[in-house]
Design a protein around this motif. Structure first.
Motif, short mmCIF file in Angstrom:
data_model
loop_
_atom_site.label_atom_id
_atom_site.label_comp_id
_atom_site.label_asym_id
_atom_site.label_seq_id
_atom_site.Cartn_x
_atom_site.Cartn_y
_atom_site.Cartn_z
N LEU A 59 36.64 -129.10 -16.63
CA LEU A 59 37.00 -127.95 -16.06
C LEU A 59 35.60 -127.35 -15.41
CD1 LEU A 59 39.52 -126.10 -18.06
CD2 LEU A 59 39.97 -127.84 -16.24
N ILE A 60 35.60 -126.86 -14.35
CA ILE A 60 34.48 -125.76 -13.98
C ILE A 60 34.69 -124.67 -13.58
CG2 ILE A 60 33.87 -127.90 -12.39
CD1 ILE A 60 34.46 -126.39 -9.95
N ASP A 61 33.57 -123.70 -13.40
CA ASP A 61 33.46 -122.48 -13.22
C ASP A 61 33.34 -122.37 -11.54
OD1 ASP A 61 33.20 -119.85 -13.45
OD2 ASP A 61 31.24 -119.67 -13.99
N GLY A 62 33.63 -121.44 -11.13
CA GLY A 62 33.36 -120.97 -9.86
C GLY A 62 31.85 -120.62 -9.14
N GLY A 63 31.65 -120.26 -8.13
CA GLY A 63 30.34 -119.75 -7.64
C GLY A 63 29.20 -120.56 -7.73
N ILE A 64 28.00 -119.94 -7.95
CA ILE A 64 27.02 -120.93 -7.74
C ILE A 64 26.83 -121.90 -9.04
CG2 ILE A 64 24.32 -121.02 -7.95
CD1 ILE A 64 25.60 -120.15 -5.21
N THR A 65 27.54 -121.21 -10.06
CA THR A 65 27.54 -122.00 -11.45
C THR A 65 28.61 -123.26 -11.24
OG1 THR A 65 27.71 -120.07 -12.75
CG2 THR A 65 28.21 -122.04 -13.68
N ILE A 68 36.05 -115.69 -2.86
CA ILE A 68 34.80 -116.55 -2.41
C ILE A 68 34.97 -117.87 -2.95
CG2 ILE A 68 32.34 -116.57 -2.78
CD1 ILE A 68 32.29 -113.53 -2.68
N ASN A 69 35.59 -117.81 -4.21
CA ASN A 69 35.59 -119.28 -4.95
C ASN A 69 36.55 -120.31 -4.47
OD1 ASN A 69 33.13 -119.26 -6.99
ND2 ASN A 69 34.33 -117.35 -7.46
N ILE A 70 37.45 -119.94 -3.67
CA ILE A 70 38.60 -120.71 -3.25
C ILE A 70 37.89 -121.92 -2.76
CG2 ILE A 70 40.51 -120.98 -1.45
CD1 ILE A 70 41.41 -118.07 -2.30
N PHE A 71 36.93 -121.72 -1.61
CA PHE A 71 36.09 -122.73 -0.91
C PHE A 71 35.47 -123.70 -2.08
CE2 PHE A 71 36.79 -119.16 1.86
CZ PHE A 71 37.21 -119.46 3.07
N ILE A 72 35.02 -123.06 -2.87
CA ILE A 72 34.37 -124.04 -3.87
C ILE A 72 35.17 -124.83 -4.77
CG2 ILE A 72 33.01 -124.05 -6.13
CD1 ILE A 72 31.68 -121.35 -4.91
N PHE A 73 36.41 -124.40 -5.06
CA PHE A 73 37.42 -125.10 -5.56
C PHE A 73 37.88 -126.15 -4.91
CE2 PHE A 73 37.56 -121.46 -8.47
CZ PHE A 73 37.41 -122.06 -9.78
N ILE A 74 37.95 -125.80 -3.52
CA ILE A 74 38.23 -126.81 -2.59
C ILE A 74 37.40 -128.26 -2.69
CG2 ILE A 74 38.49 -127.58 0.12
CD1 ILE A 74 39.58 -124.89 0.30
N PHE A 75 36.20 -127.97 -2.80
CA PHE A 75 35.23 -128.93 -2.97
C PHE A 75 35.34 -129.82 -4.33
CE2 PHE A 75 32.75 -126.53 0.31
CZ PHE A 75 32.60 -127.58 1.24
N ILE A 125 41.39 -123.60 -11.25
CA ILE A 125 41.58 -122.65 -10.54
C ILE A 125 42.27 -121.61 -11.53
CG2 ILE A 125 43.26 -121.56 -8.64
CD1 ILE A 125 42.44 -124.26 -6.91
N ILE A 126 43.41 -122.19 -12.08
CA ILE A 126 44.23 -121.38 -13.01
C ILE A 126 43.38 -120.51 -14.02
CG2 ILE A 126 45.95 -121.47 -14.85
CD1 ILE A 126 47.16 -123.64 -13.23
N THR A 127 42.51 -121.36 -14.47
CA THR A 127 41.49 -120.85 -15.58
C THR A 127 40.74 -119.78 -15.00
OG1 THR A 127 41.23 -123.12 -16.65
CG2 THR A 127 39.64 -121.24 -17.14
N TYR A 128 40.07 -119.83 -13.65
CA TYR A 128 39.49 -118.69 -12.90
C TYR A 128 40.07 -117.65 -12.69
CZ TYR A 128 34.97 -117.34 -10.99
OH TYR A 128 33.76 -116.58 -10.90
N PHE A 129 41.58 -117.75 -12.32
CA PHE A 129 42.36 -116.64 -12.25
C PHE A 129 42.52 -115.84 -13.24
CE2 PHE A 129 46.46 -114.68 -12.08
CZ PHE A 129 46.46 -113.93 -10.92
N ILE A 130 42.48 -116.44 -14.40
CA ILE A 130 42.53 -115.65 -15.67
C ILE A 130 41.35 -115.07 -15.71
CG2 ILE A 130 42.72 -115.91 -18.33
CD1 ILE A 130 44.35 -118.58 -17.93
#
Length: 199
Positions: free
Chosen positions: A41-47, A163-170, A184-189
Motif C-alpha cells: 500500500l502507499i501513502d498519498g502526497g509527496i510521500t 489533492i491525493n486523488i490524482f496521485i492514487f490514479i498514478f 485509497i480506502i486506507t487514506y480515506f480512513i
C-alpha cells in the motif's frame, strides 16, 4: 517588557509542540514502514510519490522524502511564515530520520485483513493529525491543503484527500487496481482521523 513576555510565551509554546511534532512523525513512519509498504500500500502526497519512485528507481525512501519536500517548505515559509516553515522542516526531517531507521531495522506487520488496513489508516491519520495540530507538516501536500482550506470551505483532511486523488490514479499503474483501491480506502480512513485529531 510586554514584548519580552510575549516572546517567552511564543518560545515556550513552540518548545512544548516540538515533542508532539516528532512523535507524530515517528507514528507516521511506523504506519508507512511497518504496515503500509510491507502490504503493498502507499501513502498519498509527496510521500506517495517518493514511495513510487523508490519502488521504480531503488532510491532510499527517506532521502526522497527529504529532498522532494524542500520546495513545499519554501512555499510554506512564503505564505504561512517562519514558524510554520520551522515546524514543517522539523516534521519532515523527523519523518526522514524515522523512516531511515526503520529501513535499516525492518519490522513488518503483514496480512490481508481489513484490520491491517484500519490500523495502518488510523496510525497514519493520528501521526499526520498530531503534527498538523501542533503547527507542523509532514508532506508537501499538507502545506497545499492548509493553504487550500484557508481559502475554501473544505477541511484540511478533505483538501488532502482531494489533492491525493490524482496521485492514487498514478498508483494504479504501479500497484494495480487492488493495491490502489485499498490504498485509497486506507487514506480515506487516515483523512477522517486527521480531521478528528485536529479538532
Amino acid at each position: 517588557m510586554k514584548s519580552i513576555k510575549l516572546y517567552k510565551l511564543y518560545f515556550f509554546d513552540l518548545l512544548f509542540k516540538i515533542p508532539w511534532i516528532i512523535s507524530g512523525a515517528i507514528l507516521t513512519a511506523i504506519s508507512l514502514e511497518v504496515i503500509l509498504l510491507p502490504n503493498g500500500l502507499i501513502d498519498g502526497g509527496i510521500t506517495g510519490i517518493s514511495i513510487m519512485l523508490s519502488e521504480k528507481l531503488g532510491f532510499s525512501l527517506s532521502i526522497l522524502l527529504f529532498f522532494l519536500n524542500i520546495p513545499f517548505v519554501l512555499l510554506g515559509y512564503k505564505h504561512l511564515g517562519k514558524r510554520f516553515a520551522f515546524s514543517a522542516t522539523l516534521g519532515i526531517f523527523s519523518l526522514t530520520i524515522a523512516t531511515g531507521v526503520l529501513e535499516k531495522f525492518p519490522l513488518y506487520l503483514e496480512g490481508n485483513s481489513i484490520l491491517i488496513i484500519m490500523i495502518g489508516g488510523i496510525l497514519l491519520g493520528m501521526g499526520i493529525g498530531i503534527v498538523l495540530r501542533n503547527g507542523g507538516a509532514l508532506d508537501g501536500t499538507d502545506v497545499l491543503a492548509i493553504l487550500f482550506s484557508s481559502k475554501t470551505s473544505f477541511s484540511v483532511g478533505e483538501s488532502i484527500l482531494a489533492i491525493n486523488i490524482f496521485i492514487f490514479i498514478f498508483a494504479l499503474l504501479l500497484f494495480g487496481w487492488k493495491g490502489a483501491l485499498i490504498s485509497i480506502i486506507t487514506y480515506f480512513i487516515a483523512t477522517t482521523v486527521i480531521d478528528f485529531v485536529r479538532i
